[in-house]
Design an enzyme around this catalytic site. Structure first.
Site, PDB file in Angstrom:
ATOM      1  N   ARG A 124       0.811  -1.236   0.000  1.00 21.71           N
ATOM      2  CA  ARG A 124       0.000   0.000   0.000  1.00 21.71           C
ATOM      3  C   ARG A 124       0.839   1.280   0.000  1.00 21.71           C
ATOM      4  NH1 ARG A 124      -2.592  -3.276   3.549  1.00 21.71           N
ATOM      5  NH2 ARG A 124      -4.458  -4.252   2.689  1.00 21.71           N
ATOM      6  N   LYS A 146       3.452  11.240 -11.583  1.00 19.48           N
ATOM      7  CA  LYS A 146       2.597  10.330 -12.358  1.00 19.48           C
ATOM      8  C   LYS A 146       3.381   9.042 -12.570  1.00 19.48           C
ATOM      9  CE  LYS A 146       0.049  13.110 -15.662  1.00 19.48           C
ATOM     10  NZ  LYS A 146      -0.181  13.148 -17.112  1.00 19.48           N
ATOM     11  N   GLU A 188      10.860  18.018 -25.462  1.00 23.15           N
ATOM     12  CA  GLU A 188      10.118  18.408 -24.257  1.00 23.15           C
ATOM     13  C   GLU A 188      10.710  19.696 -23.663  1.00 23.15           C
ATOM     14  OE1 GLU A 188       7.363  16.892 -23.549  1.00 23.15           O
ATOM     15  OE2 GLU A 188       7.557  14.939 -24.505  1.00 23.15           O
ATOM     16  N   LYS A 230       8.063  22.568 -14.712  1.00 23.47           N
ATOM     17  CA  LYS A 230       7.151  21.448 -14.452  1.00 23.47           C
ATOM     18  C   LYS A 230       6.672  21.476 -13.007  1.00 23.47           C
ATOM     19  CE  LYS A 230       5.597  16.956 -15.263  1.00 23.47           C
ATOM     20  NZ  LYS A 230       5.764  15.674 -15.888  1.00 23.47           N
ATOM     21  N   GLU A 240      -3.927  16.985 -12.555  1.00 22.22           N
ATOM     22  CA  GLU A 240      -4.231  17.256 -13.959  1.00 22.22           C
ATOM     23  C   GLU A 240      -5.703  17.569 -14.205  1.00 22.22           C
ATOM     24  OE1 GLU A 240      -2.025  14.927 -16.696  1.00 22.22           O
ATOM     25  OE2 GLU A 240      -3.317  15.464 -18.367  1.00 22.22           O
ATOM     26  N   ARG A 244      -2.219  21.730 -15.983  1.00 21.49           N
ATOM     27  CA  ARG A 244      -1.284  20.667 -16.379  1.00 21.49           C
ATOM     28  C   ARG A 244      -1.538  20.219 -17.828  1.00 21.49           C
ATOM     29  NH1 ARG A 244       0.894  16.116 -12.068  1.00 21.49           N
ATOM     30  NH2 ARG A 244       2.374  15.148 -13.448  1.00 21.49           N
ATOM     31  N   ASN A 248       0.507  19.153 -22.604  1.00 16.41           N
ATOM     32  CA  ASN A 248       0.192  18.318 -23.770  1.00 16.41           C
ATOM     33  C   ASN A 248       0.384  19.058 -25.088  1.00 16.41           C
ATOM     34  OD1 ASN A 248      -0.457  16.125 -22.203  1.00 16.41           O
ATOM     35  ND2 ASN A 248      -2.587  16.767 -21.965  1.00 16.41           N
ATOM     36  N   HIS A 251       1.150  17.263 -28.257  1.00 11.39           N
ATOM     37  CA  HIS A 251       0.952  15.837 -28.005  1.00 11.39           C
ATOM     38  C   HIS A 251      -0.265  15.264 -28.728  1.00 11.39           C
ATOM     39  CE1 HIS A 251       4.108  16.492 -25.161  1.00 11.39           C
ATOM     40  NE2 HIS A 251       4.073  15.250 -24.725  1.00 11.39           N
ATOM     41  N   HIS A 255       0.445  12.350 -31.099  1.00  3.97           N
ATOM     42  CA  HIS A 255      -0.190  11.056 -30.850  1.00  3.97           C
ATOM     43  C   HIS A 255      -0.634  10.395 -32.162  1.00  3.97           C
ATOM     44  CE1 HIS A 255      -2.714   8.109 -28.859  1.00  3.97           C
ATOM     45  NE2 HIS A 255      -3.714   8.470 -29.628  1.00  3.97           N
ATOM     46  N   HIS A 268       8.719   9.210 -29.054  1.00  2.00           N
ATOM     47  CA  HIS A 268       7.693  10.126 -28.574  1.00  2.00           C
ATOM     48  C   HIS A 268       8.096  11.593 -28.824  1.00  2.00           C
ATOM     49  CE1 HIS A 268       4.591  11.717 -25.958  1.00  2.00           C
ATOM     50  NE2 HIS A 268       5.509  12.335 -25.239  1.00  2.00           N
TER      51      HIS A 268
HETATM   52  N1  LIG Z   1       5.305  10.053 -15.631  1.00  2.00           N
HETATM   53  C1  LIG Z   1       5.256  11.053 -16.467  1.00  2.00           C
HETATM   54  O1  LIG Z   1       4.837  12.162 -16.125  1.00  2.00           O
HETATM   55  C2  LIG Z   1       5.771  10.853 -17.855  1.00  2.00           C
HETATM   56  C3  LIG Z   1       5.989  11.962 -18.693  1.00  2.00           C
HETATM   57  C4  LIG Z   1       6.527  11.742 -19.951  1.00  2.00           C
HETATM   58  C5  LIG Z   1       6.840  10.448 -20.362  1.00  2.00           C
HETATM   59  N2  LIG Z   1       6.605   9.402 -19.529  1.00  2.00           N
HETATM   60  C6  LIG Z   1       6.940   8.025 -19.922  1.00  2.00           C
HETATM   61  O2  LIG Z   1       8.346   7.965 -20.089  1.00  2.00           O
HETATM   62  C7  LIG Z   1       8.655   6.906 -20.984  1.00  2.00           C
HETATM   63  C8  LIG Z   1       9.706   7.371 -21.949  1.00  2.00           C
HETATM   64  O3  LIG Z   1      10.866   7.663 -21.230  1.00  2.00           O
HETATM   65  P1  LIG Z   1      12.286   7.770 -21.947  1.00  2.00           P
HETATM   66  O4  LIG Z   1      12.172   8.633 -23.130  1.00  2.00           O
HETATM   67  O5  LIG Z   1      13.268   8.100 -20.897  1.00  2.00           O
HETATM   68  O6  LIG Z   1      12.487   6.297 -22.528  1.00  2.00           O
HETATM   69  P2  LIG Z   1      13.224   4.980 -21.966  1.00  2.00           P
HETATM   70  O7  LIG Z   1      13.078   4.873 -20.523  1.00  2.00           O
HETATM   71  O8  LIG Z   1      12.735   3.868 -22.806  1.00  2.00           O
HETATM   72  O9  LIG Z   1      14.742   5.277 -22.319  1.00  2.00           O
HETATM   73  C9  LIG Z   1      15.124   5.403 -23.662  1.00  2.00           C
HETATM   74  C10 LIG Z   1      16.291   4.448 -24.012  1.00  2.00           C
HETATM   75  O10 LIG Z   1      17.497   4.973 -23.475  1.00  2.00           O
HETATM   76  C11 LIG Z   1      18.158   3.973 -22.689  1.00  2.00           C
HETATM   77  N3  LIG Z   1      18.893   4.700 -21.675  1.00  2.00           N
HETATM   78  C12 LIG Z   1      18.396   5.340 -20.597  1.00  2.00           C
HETATM   79  N4  LIG Z   1      19.350   6.043 -19.991  1.00  2.00           N
HETATM   80  C13 LIG Z   1      20.498   5.815 -20.669  1.00  2.00           C
HETATM   81  C14 LIG Z   1      21.832   6.291 -20.529  1.00  2.00           C
HETATM   82  N5  LIG Z   1      22.165   7.192 -19.614  1.00  2.00           N
HETATM   83  N6  LIG Z   1      22.748   5.823 -21.393  1.00  2.00           N
HETATM   84  C15 LIG Z   1      22.411   4.960 -22.382  1.00  2.00           C
HETATM   85  N7  LIG Z   1      21.164   4.517 -22.598  1.00  2.00           N
HETATM   86  C16 LIG Z   1      20.217   4.950 -21.746  1.00  2.00           C
HETATM   87  C17 LIG Z   1      17.031   3.109 -22.203  1.00  2.00           C
HETATM   88  O11 LIG Z   1      17.497   1.843 -21.796  1.00  2.00           O
HETATM   89  C18 LIG Z   1      16.143   3.052 -23.437  1.00  2.00           C
HETATM   90  O12 LIG Z   1      16.649   2.129 -24.362  1.00  2.00           O
HETATM   91  C19 LIG Z   1       7.339   6.502 -21.643  1.00  2.00           C
HETATM   92  O13 LIG Z   1       6.927   5.266 -21.134  1.00  2.00           O
HETATM   93  C20 LIG Z   1       6.372   7.603 -21.233  1.00  2.00           C
HETATM   94  O14 LIG Z   1       5.049   7.133 -21.096  1.00  2.00           O
HETATM   95  C21 LIG Z   1       6.089   9.580 -18.282  1.00  2.00           C
END
Ligand SMILES: NC(=O)c1ccc[n+]([C@@H]2O[C@H](COP(=O)([O-])OP(=O)(O)OC[C@H]3O[C@@H](n4cnc5c(N)ncnc54)[C@H](O)[C@@H]3O)[C@@H](O)[C@H]2O)c1
Length: 363
Positions: A124, A146, A188, A230, A240, A244, A248, A251, A255, A268
């Site tokens: 929990r 999030k 971003e 942020k 949100e 917030r 988007n 986005h 999308h 993305h």
């Molecule tokens: N929680 C939120 O508010 C929020 C906001 C935006 C995106 N997201 C989520 O974030 C995710 C995308 O995150 P991301 O773009 O970081 O992608 P990711 O976590 O898939 O990382 C991208 C790639 O880089 C590699 N990597 C990470 N750090 C590295 C480093 N220092 N050196 C070498 N390789 C490295 C990872 O293994 C992966 O292959 C999505 O699932 C999305 O839904 C969440």
């Protein structure tokens, strides 16, 4: 300045983001120690990031007397699912982790979102710490609480709001990050400038060379500013319901590209980059900004190796992917648009024909 600290205020608690920009590091692990509850720590990472950074973090924590275990998951958005959450629970239960424990997310947004959700739900709710290693995770996903996973029927469909105890963002991690992932994170970064601060856009233009050269001090300033934007939005609207939504920007259009091209083919951030151009064009079409602003937006995206042109997608298909059925919901789609560079707003007040023209022009 080799280290900056930003405090994020949320309803549950306030927490610091430590932004480390110097190569000659202070003991980074010691920053985390006050935020670790109990003595049991589980570091969760993936098969790409673990070989790079796991051992240093593990050894550092062990030297402070913690019992440290790890859980290394396969790399990729396709593994952001219930199976990975179960693997995290298994690792915790097999080692008899109690409520008084701490999870550490070491990786990009995929790992951060999953570990946050595992922490929100295990017994929990237990402590967790974010150590984001991608630009996107440092400026976006690790801030705001999030967390979640994908469901076969939809992305990020299962989740919770759960804030970390602290975030540690180290600019040195960008040295190993692939260029394409760094560029996706820049989308971003540019988004914050476009929706919140025209002066920051000018700063990005002035510092483009240093950013591309991965100058730690400049990157530190950049990450700090993005986290501050942020944090400001999250403090105003943690769940949100209002402001917030401005995050988007680009986005809704992006999308369409991600879904049409299949997730993974376009990153993305790449889809968001094109989406921001489309949203800017829409804003210009409605007479809100000048065409020169659109040109400026395209220029900065190109400067950071981001695409500005959408793949060929039939306009009606694109509208359908925007969640819009032309016949039943005429004109009701909501978009984040610009009143000026640095000032975004949400509106449904436009002719569908204007949106169709933008989609046709940018493909
Ligand atoms: N929680 C939120 O508010 C929020 C906001 C935006 C995106 N997201 C989520 O974030 C995710 C995308 O995150 P991301 O773009 O970081 O992608 P990711 O976590 O898939 O990382 C991208 C790639 O880089 C590699 N990597 C990470 N750090 C590295 C480093 N220092 N050196 C070498 N390789 C490295 C990872 O293994 C992966 O292959 C999505 O699932 C999305 O839904 C969440």
């Amino acid at each position: 300045m080799s280290e900056q600290t930003l405090i994020v205020s949320t309803q549950s608690h306030d927490y610091p983001i430590f932004i480390q920009s110097s190569a000659d590091k202070v003991d980074l692990v010691s920053r985390l120690v006050p935020f670790i509850k109990g003595t049991q720590v589980l570091i969760v990472s993936n098969e790409t990031v673990a070989p790079l950074y796991l051992s240093e973090l593990t050894q550092g924590l062990k030297s402070h007397g913690f019992m440290v275990h790890d859980c290394v998951l396969p790399d990729g958005e396709q593994f952001k699912n219930q199976h990975s959450i179960t693997a995290i629970y298994d690792a915790l239960l097999e080692r008899h982790f109690a409520r008084d424990c701490t999870l550490i997310a070491l990786g990009g947004g995929v790992i951060g979102d999953m570990v946050g959700f595992a922490a929100a739900s295990f017994m929990r709710g237990v402590n967790f710490i974010q150590v984001p290693t991608t630009l996107l995770a440092q400026v976006d996903s690790s801030v705001g609480g999030k967390t979640g996973i994908n469901h076969p029927r939809g992305k990020n469909m299962i989740g919770a709001f759960w804030q970390p105890q602290c975030v540690l963002a180290d600019m040195a991690t960008f040295r190993t990050l692939p260029d394409r992932e760094f560029a996706a994170g820049m989308a971003e970064v540019i988004k914050y400038a476009l929706i919140m601060d025209d002066e920051f856009l000018a700063w990005l233009e002035d510092n483009a060379e240093a950013i591309r050269a991965k100058d730690g001090a400049v990157l530190g300033q950049m990450v700090y500013r993005c986290c501050a934007y942020k944090a400001q939005i999250v403090a105003a609207d943690e769940r949100e319901s209002g402001v917030r939504a401005l995050l988007n920007f680009g986005h809704t259009f992006g999308h369409v590209i991600e879904t049409h091209q299949g997730y993974g083919n376009w990153l993305h951030g790449e889809a968001v980059a094109v989406g921001m151009v489309q949203a800017a064009l829409m804003s210009a079409k409605l007479g809100l900004i000048d065409h020169a602003d659109v040109v400026r937006i395209k220029r900065i995206l190109t400067l950071f190796n981001l695409p500005t042109v959408a793949p060929a997608i039939d306009t009606q298909t694109a509208l359908g992917l925007m969640g819009h059925d032309k016949k039943v919901q005429q004109g009701k789609i909501r978009l984040v648009l610009l009143k000026a560079i640095g000032k975004a707003f949400v509106t449904a007040d436009f002719e569908l024909s204007a949106l169709e023209e933008v989609l046709a022009e940018t493909a």
